[in-house]
Motif scaffolding. Structure first.
Motif, PDB file in Angstrom:
ATOM      1  N   TYR A   6     -21.797 -33.942  24.248  1.00  0.00           N
ATOM      2  CA  TYR A   6     -22.040 -34.437  25.462  1.00  0.00           C
ATOM      3  C   TYR A   6     -23.076 -35.581  25.513  1.00  0.00           C
ATOM      4  O   TYR A   6     -23.008 -36.355  25.968  1.00  0.00           O
ATOM      5  CB  TYR A   6     -22.620 -33.373  26.335  1.00  0.00           C
ATOM      6  N   THR A   7     -24.046 -35.114  24.568  1.00  0.00           N
ATOM      7  CA  THR A   7     -25.267 -36.074  24.674  1.00  0.00           C
ATOM      8  C   THR A   7     -24.500 -37.452  23.883  1.00  0.00           C
ATOM      9  O   THR A   7     -25.026 -38.552  24.272  1.00  0.00           O
ATOM     10  CB  THR A   7     -26.278 -35.401  23.725  1.00  0.00           C
ATOM     11  N   ASP A   8     -23.866 -37.344  22.674  1.00  0.00           N
ATOM     12  CA  ASP A   8     -23.128 -38.388  22.134  1.00  0.00           C
ATOM     13  C   ASP A   8     -22.501 -39.259  23.274  1.00  0.00           C
ATOM     14  O   ASP A   8     -22.566 -40.340  23.402  1.00  0.00           O
ATOM     15  CB  ASP A   8     -22.042 -38.069  21.288  1.00  0.00           C
ATOM     16  N   GLN A   9     -21.750 -38.706  23.996  1.00  0.00           N
ATOM     17  CA  GLN A   9     -20.892 -39.414  24.874  1.00  0.00           C
ATOM     18  C   GLN A   9     -21.822 -39.952  26.132  1.00  0.00           C
ATOM     19  O   GLN A   9     -21.506 -40.940  26.833  1.00  0.00           O
ATOM     20  CB  GLN A   9     -19.790 -38.469  25.769  1.00  0.00           C
ATOM     21  N   LYS A  10     -22.692 -39.187  26.502  1.00  0.00           N
ATOM     22  CA  LYS A  10     -23.749 -39.776  27.826  1.00  0.00           C
ATOM     23  C   LYS A  10     -24.266 -41.037  27.057  1.00  0.00           C
ATOM     24  O   LYS A  10     -24.243 -41.817  28.044  1.00  0.00           O
ATOM     25  CB  LYS A  10     -24.931 -38.576  27.884  1.00  0.00           C
ATOM     26  N   TYR A  11     -24.830 -41.116  25.964  1.00  0.00           N
ATOM     27  CA  TYR A  11     -25.519 -42.209  25.416  1.00  0.00           C
ATOM     28  C   TYR A  11     -24.498 -43.509  25.108  1.00  0.00           C
ATOM     29  O   TYR A  11     -24.774 -44.569  25.334  1.00  0.00           O
ATOM     30  CB  TYR A  11     -26.335 -42.100  24.311  1.00  0.00           C
ATOM     31  N   ALA A  12     -23.312 -43.216  24.812  1.00  0.00           N
ATOM     32  CA  ALA A  12     -22.260 -44.044  24.659  1.00  0.00           C
ATOM     33  C   ALA A  12     -21.876 -44.575  26.034  1.00  0.00           C
ATOM     34  O   ALA A  12     -21.563 -45.762  26.256  1.00  0.00           O
ATOM     35  CB  ALA A  12     -20.867 -43.312  24.166  1.00  0.00           C
ATOM     36  N   GLY A  13     -22.041 -43.699  27.009  1.00  0.00           N
ATOM     37  CA  GLY A  13     -21.646 -44.313  28.428  1.00  0.00           C
ATOM     38  C   GLY A  13     -22.774 -45.224  29.042  1.00  0.00           C
ATOM     39  O   GLY A  13     -22.530 -46.158  29.573  1.00  0.00           O
TER      40      GLY A  13
END
Length: 143
Positions: free
Chosen positions: A62-69
């Motif tokens: 989730y954190t990976d994707q949140k910052y990718a977003g």
């Protein structure tokens, strides 16, 4: 911290920044994002697609994707990669709470193209997870 020159460089710096959050908070990821202005869009897009595809880091997914977003939202990188290819490779692992991803798809490809791609994709034989994520993507985009 180096300015990424390849997709692999981007991923190494990105994941290192995420992994250091427990120690230094979001300082390093914010610094990393600030340095991306000089990075080619294709490097950014290819690396971020890999982040959304990845199931290798379940504890930080989730954190990976949140910052990718956040990167997608801030930089709005452009790409010519086939939309259907991106959907097929990312939909399974995309975290439905990361709304920046479908909004970036809309911004890059246009609403009609995205709507058509989602309809085509939805018409295929999908598993329950994929079907649910397509519904969520449509909900985020109000289509």
């Amino acid at each position: 911290m180096n300015i990424p020159k390849t997709t692999d460089d981007f991923q190494k710096e990105f994941y290192l920044s995420i992994d250091l959050m427990d120690k230094i908070g979001d300082l390093r990821i914010r610094q990393f994002i600030d340095r991306l202005d000089n990075v080619m869009d294709e490097i950014i897009v290819n690396a971020i697609i890999k982040i959304f595809e990845s199931a290798d880091r379940p504890s930080t997914q989730y954190t990976d994707q949140k910052y990718a977003g956040i990167i997608l939202n801030k930089l709005k990188p452009k790409t010519q990669i086939d939309l259907s290819t991106i959907l097929k490779s990312t939909i399974e692992n995309w975290n439905k709470s990361v709304k920046e991803f479908p909004f970036w798809l809309k911004e890059n490809y246009g609403l009609e193209s995205l709507k058509n791609a989602l309809t085509e994709f939805d018409a295929q034989k999908l598993n329950d997870i994929q079907t649910e994520k397509i519904k969520t993507m449509k909900w985020w985009l109000k289509i």
